[in-house]
Each structure stands twice: as structure tokens, then as C-alpha cells.
Design a protein around this motif. Structure first.
Motif, PDB file in Angstrom:
ATOM      1  N   THR A  12      30.119  38.510  36.384  1.00 12.28           N
ATOM      2  CA  THR A  12      29.721  39.298  37.551  1.00 12.28           C
ATOM      3  C   THR A  12      30.313  40.707  37.570  1.00 12.28           C
ATOM      4  O   THR A  12      29.626  41.682  37.898  1.00 12.28           O
ATOM      5  N   VAL A  13      31.595  40.837  37.223  1.00 10.12           N
ATOM      6  CA  VAL A  13      32.255  42.145  37.279  1.00 10.12           C
ATOM      7  C   VAL A  13      31.570  43.152  36.357  1.00 10.12           C
ATOM      8  O   VAL A  13      31.563  44.361  36.642  1.00 10.12           O
ATOM      9  N   LEU A  14      30.972  42.673  35.284  1.00 12.35           N
ATOM     10  CA  LEU A  14      30.307  43.563  34.332  1.00 12.35           C
ATOM     11  C   LEU A  14      29.068  44.232  34.935  1.00 12.35           C
ATOM     12  O   LEU A  14      28.547  45.194  34.373  1.00 12.35           O
ATOM     13  N   LYS A  15      28.608  43.714  36.073  1.00 13.92           N
ATOM     14  CA  LYS A  15      27.455  44.322  36.732  1.00 13.92           C
ATOM     15  C   LYS A  15      27.818  45.597  37.479  1.00 13.92           C
ATOM     16  O   LYS A  15      26.932  46.289  37.996  1.00 13.92           O
ATOM     17  N   ILE A 148      38.042  39.033  20.694  1.00 13.20           N
ATOM     18  CA  ILE A 148      38.821  37.847  21.049  1.00 13.20           C
ATOM     19  C   ILE A 148      39.421  38.004  22.441  1.00 13.20           C
ATOM     20  O   ILE A 148      39.364  37.091  23.272  1.00 13.20           O
ATOM     21  N   ARG A 149      40.002  39.182  22.691  1.00 14.83           N
ATOM     22  CA  ARG A 149      40.588  39.467  24.008  1.00 14.83           C
ATOM     23  C   ARG A 149      39.548  39.338  25.105  1.00 14.83           C
ATOM     24  O   ARG A 149      39.781  38.730  26.153  1.00 14.83           O
ATOM     25  N   PHE A 150      38.370  39.902  24.857  1.00 18.03           N
ATOM     26  CA  PHE A 150      37.306  39.907  25.855  1.00 18.03           C
ATOM     27  C   PHE A 150      36.850  38.487  26.168  1.00 18.03           C
ATOM     28  O   PHE A 150      36.639  38.122  27.330  1.00 18.03           O
ATOM     29  N   TYR A 151      36.721  37.668  25.139  1.00 19.15           N
ATOM     30  CA  TYR A 151      36.278  36.283  25.334  1.00 19.15           C
ATOM     31  C   TYR A 151      37.320  35.480  26.115  1.00 19.15           C
ATOM     32  O   TYR A 151      36.974  34.700  27.002  1.00 19.15           O
ATOM     33  N   ILE A 152      38.602  35.689  25.785  1.00 23.38           N
ATOM     34  CA  ILE A 152      39.668  34.980  26.507  1.00 23.38           C
ATOM     35  C   ILE A 152      39.649  35.344  27.986  1.00 23.38           C
ATOM     36  O   ILE A 152      39.785  34.474  28.864  1.00 23.38           O
ATOM     37  N   LEU A 153      39.468  36.636  28.287  1.00 25.28           N
ATOM     38  CA  LEU A 153      39.415  37.075  29.680  1.00 25.28           C
ATOM     39  C   LEU A 153      38.206  36.469  30.402  1.00 25.28           C
ATOM     40  O   LEU A 153      38.304  36.081  31.572  1.00 25.28           O
ATOM     41  N   LEU A 154      37.088  36.390  29.711  1.00 23.49           N
ATOM     42  CA  LEU A 154      35.904  35.769  30.306  1.00 23.49           C
ATOM     43  C   LEU A 154      36.160  34.294  30.592  1.00 23.49           C
ATOM     44  O   LEU A 154      35.775  33.783  31.657  1.00 23.49           O
ATOM     45  N   ARG A 155      36.795  33.602  29.661  1.00 23.48           N
ATOM     46  CA  ARG A 155      37.098  32.179  29.849  1.00 23.48           C
ATOM     47  C   ARG A 155      38.070  31.965  31.007  1.00 23.48           C
ATOM     48  O   ARG A 155      37.996  30.958  31.719  1.00 23.48           O
ATOM     49  N   LYS A 156      38.993  32.924  31.197  1.00 22.91           N
ATOM     50  CA  LYS A 156      39.969  32.798  32.287  1.00 22.91           C
ATOM     51  C   LYS A 156      39.356  33.112  33.640  1.00 22.91           C
ATOM     52  O   LYS A 156      39.985  32.892  34.673  1.00 22.91           O
ATOM     53  N   GLY A 157      38.157  33.627  33.642  1.00 21.79           N
ATOM     54  CA  GLY A 157      37.521  33.982  34.908  1.00 21.79           C
ATOM     55  C   GLY A 157      37.887  35.366  35.395  1.00 21.79           C
ATOM     56  O   GLY A 157      37.696  35.694  36.571  1.00 21.79           O
ATOM     57  N   SER A 158      38.403  36.210  34.497  1.00 27.02           N
ATOM     58  CA  SER A 158      38.852  37.540  34.896  1.00 27.02           C
ATOM     59  C   SER A 158      37.711  38.473  35.261  1.00 27.02           C
ATOM     60  O   SER A 158      37.949  39.544  35.819  1.00 27.02           O
ATOM     61  N   TYR A 159      36.489  38.104  34.922  1.00 21.57           N
ATOM     62  CA  TYR A 159      35.339  38.947  35.242  1.00 21.57           C
ATOM     63  C   TYR A 159      34.462  38.323  36.324  1.00 21.57           C
ATOM     64  O   TYR A 159      33.300  38.661  36.458  1.00 21.57           O
ATOM     65  N   THR A 161      34.024  37.719  40.538  1.00 20.78           N
ATOM     66  CA  THR A 161      34.382  38.450  41.759  1.00 20.78           C
ATOM     67  C   THR A 161      34.776  37.478  42.861  1.00 20.78           C
ATOM     68  O   THR A 161      34.318  36.334  42.882  1.00 20.78           O
ATOM     69  N   GLY A 162      35.659  37.948  43.764  1.00 25.56           N
ATOM     70  CA  GLY A 162      36.043  37.153  44.918  1.00 25.56           C
ATOM     71  C   GLY A 162      36.946  35.996  44.606  1.00 25.56           C
ATOM     72  O   GLY A 162      37.058  35.059  45.390  1.00 25.56           O
ATOM     73  N   THR A 163      37.609  36.000  43.467  1.00 27.20           N
ATOM     74  CA  THR A 163      38.515  34.922  43.105  1.00 27.20           C
ATOM     75  C   THR A 163      39.918  35.469  42.919  1.00 27.20           C
ATOM     76  O   THR A 163      40.136  36.680  42.810  1.00 27.20           O
ATOM     77  N   LYS A 164      40.881  34.575  42.848  1.00 31.27           N
ATOM     78  CA  LYS A 164      42.263  34.982  42.629  1.00 31.27           C
ATOM     79  C   LYS A 164      42.396  35.672  41.280  1.00 31.27           C
ATOM     80  O   LYS A 164      43.107  36.671  41.144  1.00 31.27           O
ATOM     81  N   LYS A 165      41.686  35.159  40.301  1.00 28.46           N
ATOM     82  CA  LYS A 165      41.748  35.759  38.968  1.00 28.46           C
ATOM     83  C   LYS A 165      41.136  37.151  38.959  1.00 28.46           C
ATOM     84  O   LYS A 165      41.539  38.004  38.181  1.00 28.46           O
ATOM     85  N   ASP A 166      40.154  37.358  39.805  1.00 21.31           N
ATOM     86  CA  ASP A 166      39.558  38.696  39.885  1.00 21.31           C
ATOM     87  C   ASP A 166      40.580  39.692  40.407  1.00 21.31           C
ATOM     88  O   ASP A 166      40.701  40.801  39.910  1.00 21.31           O
ATOM     89  N   ARG A 167      41.350  39.260  41.427  1.00 24.18           N
ATOM     90  CA  ARG A 167      42.362  40.149  41.996  1.00 24.18           C
ATOM     91  C   ARG A 167      43.509  40.406  41.018  1.00 24.18           C
ATOM     92  O   ARG A 167      44.197  41.425  41.100  1.00 24.18           O
ATOM     93  N   LEU A 168      43.727  39.469  40.108  1.00 21.48           N
ATOM     94  CA  LEU A 168      44.798  39.620  39.126  1.00 21.48           C
ATOM     95  C   LEU A 168      44.280  40.102  37.780  1.00 21.48           C
ATOM     96  O   LEU A 168      45.009  40.079  36.797  1.00 21.48           O
TER      97      LEU A 168
END
Length: 258
Positions: A12-15, A148-159, A161-168
Motif C-alpha cells: 500500500t505505501v508504494l501507492k 533482498i532488503r526490499f523483500y524483507i521489509l515487504l514481508r515484515k509489513g513495513s509497506y 498503512t495504518g499498522t504499527k509496522k508502518d509507523r516504525l
């Protein structure tokens, strides 16, 4: 494919760049028109200034290949700057903008650096080719580590929105930069050492310029994974594409047939 295991909300964040309009079909069409003139000008400068009397091996073949690629890209840029075309083929237009940006800000400056370094009469062909191979390997490592970094962040939910991981997300991303920083630092030291040995400290202005050009090439490799993931999302998710009226489509449609 690993990305197929992820859901629409994971991207979502990529939008953000699409929602802001920076990467809408209309904006990309304008960028393609501007890029036509920039690519033409840069190509002329590269081979008139950098390529003149350069000893880089097979520079004539490099010139022809780069010329053909640039002409094809320019023709396609004209085609996909037409509103009727780019609204109907948004995915192809976005793919073209990736090629244009990589050619304009990455590949062209890298070629210019190599040709300019080759103008030094004290440099040997073997030394120049060794420098080329090493800098390309460093670029490949930057691209792979960024993927690799990008995929790990995607798996962690870093992208998401509206989640704790998004804020972090910023915290996660800062830590994940370390591999690229290490590779980039090693590459920078190697480039500086090579250029200093080649041009000497009296050529500090040339050293700075060539280092900047190669750094731009690496910077474009760093952003390439995100460009490719957004392109993937445009093919898989309808919500990453625009309606005929220029508004972004809503989420909820998982496309795998486009």
C-alpha cells in the motif's frame, strides 16, 4: 515468485507516488517528453566530450549499441506521451519510464565516466577493463542487496498503512541500509584510489566528477528494485492503475491476468 505470496495491503505505501500524482500517466507522459531532449543532449555530450580520443575497448560498438537503444527509447517516448496511448497502456508506459530513467541518470553517466577515464594515455586496457568489471560487480551487489532488503521489509509489513509496522517503518529501513552502506563505501574507496592513481591529485576536479557519475549509476541501481516492484503491482493489482478520468482505481482487485 516470492512476491506472489504477499497481499495487496503489503504494497500500500508504494501507492504514495501514484496517489500524489507524481507518477500518474499524465505526469509520466510529460516526463517522457522532457527526457527526449535530455537524452539527446546527454548522448551528444558523452560521445563528443567523453568519447573523443578515448582508449576504452570497443567504444565504437558501445556507441552503436547505445545509439540504437537511445533512438528506440526516444521513439517509444514520443508514442507513450500521447494521452490515448498511455491511458490504454499504462503498464507499458511505466516500464518505459523505468528504462528511460535508468538510461538517462544511470547508464549514460556510467558510460561517460568510463570513456573519460579512457582518455588518460597512461592507463592500460587491462587496467581499464579491470576497473569496469569491478565497478559493475559492485553495482550488481548493490542491486541484489537492495532487492533482498526490499523483500524483507515487504514481508515484515513495513509497506502497509495504518499498522504499527508502518509507523516504525523508518526504524526498520535505517537498520536495513547497513549492507548497502558497506558495499557502497568499499566501492567508493576503490573508485577514489583508482582515479587518484590514474589522474593524480592535480586532477581532483576530474576525480570528483567521475566519482559523482559512477555514484549516480549506483544510486539508480538502488532505486531500481522499488521501480520494478511498483511495475509488478501495476500488473497484479488494478488499484495501481488509473481510470480514464485520471483518478486512481480503488483497492480490492487482485489482477493476475493483466
Amino acid at each position: 515468485m516470492l512476491l506472489n505470496k504477499l497481499k495487496e495491503e503489503d504494497f500500500t505505501v508504494l501507492k504514495g507516488s501514484l496517489e500524489s500524482g507524481r507518477q500518474s500517466p499524465n505526469s509520466l507522459g510529460g516526463m517522457l517528453i522532457l527526457a527526449i531532449f535530455l537524452q539527446s543532449l546527454l548522448f551528444i555530450v558523452i560521445y563528443m566530450v567523453g568519447g573523443d580520443r578515448s582508449s576504452f575497448p570497443n567504444k565504437d560498438i558501445l556507441f552503436m549499441v547505445h545509439l540504437v537503444v537511445t533512438i528506440v527509447v526516444i521513439v517509444l517516448s514520443i508514442v507513450y506521451a500521447i494521452p490515448y496511448i498511455y491511458m490504454k497502456y499504462q503498464k507499458t508506459q511505466y516500464m518505459l519510464t523505468i528504462i528511460v530513467s535508468q538510461n538517462l541518470f544511470g547508464i549514460s553517466f556510467y558510460i561517460c565516466a568510463l570513456l573519460f577515464i579512457g582518455k588518460n594515455r597512461d592507463i592500460t586496457t587491462n587496467s581499464l577493463m579491470m576497473f569496469t568489471y569491478v565497478t559493475l560487480i559492485i553495482g550488481g551487489l548493490i542491486f541484489i542487496s537492495t532487492c533482498i532488503r526490499f523483500y524483507i521489509l515487504l514481508r515484515k509489513g513495513s509497506y502497509r498503512t495504518g499498522t504499527k509496522k508502518d509507523r516504525l517503518r523508518g526504524k526498520f529501513e535505517k537498520k536495513s541500509y547497513l549492507p548497502m552502506v558497506i558495499i557502497g563505501s568499499i566501492g567508493l574507496v576503490f573508485i577514489l584510489q583508482y582515479l587518484v592513481r590514474t589522474f593524480g591529485l592535480e586532477g581532483i576536479d576530474t576525480i570528483v566528477m567521475m566519482t559523482l557519475f559512477i555514484s549516480l549509476f549506483y544510486a539508480m541501481l538502488f532505486v531500481l528494485p522499488e521501480q520494478l516492484v511498483i511495475l509488478y503491482c501495476k500488473y497484479r493489482f488494478d488499484s495501481f492503475n488509473f481510470k480514464e478520468d485520471g483518478t486512481l482505481k480503488p483497492m480490492g482487485n487482485d489482477r493476475k491476468d493483466a
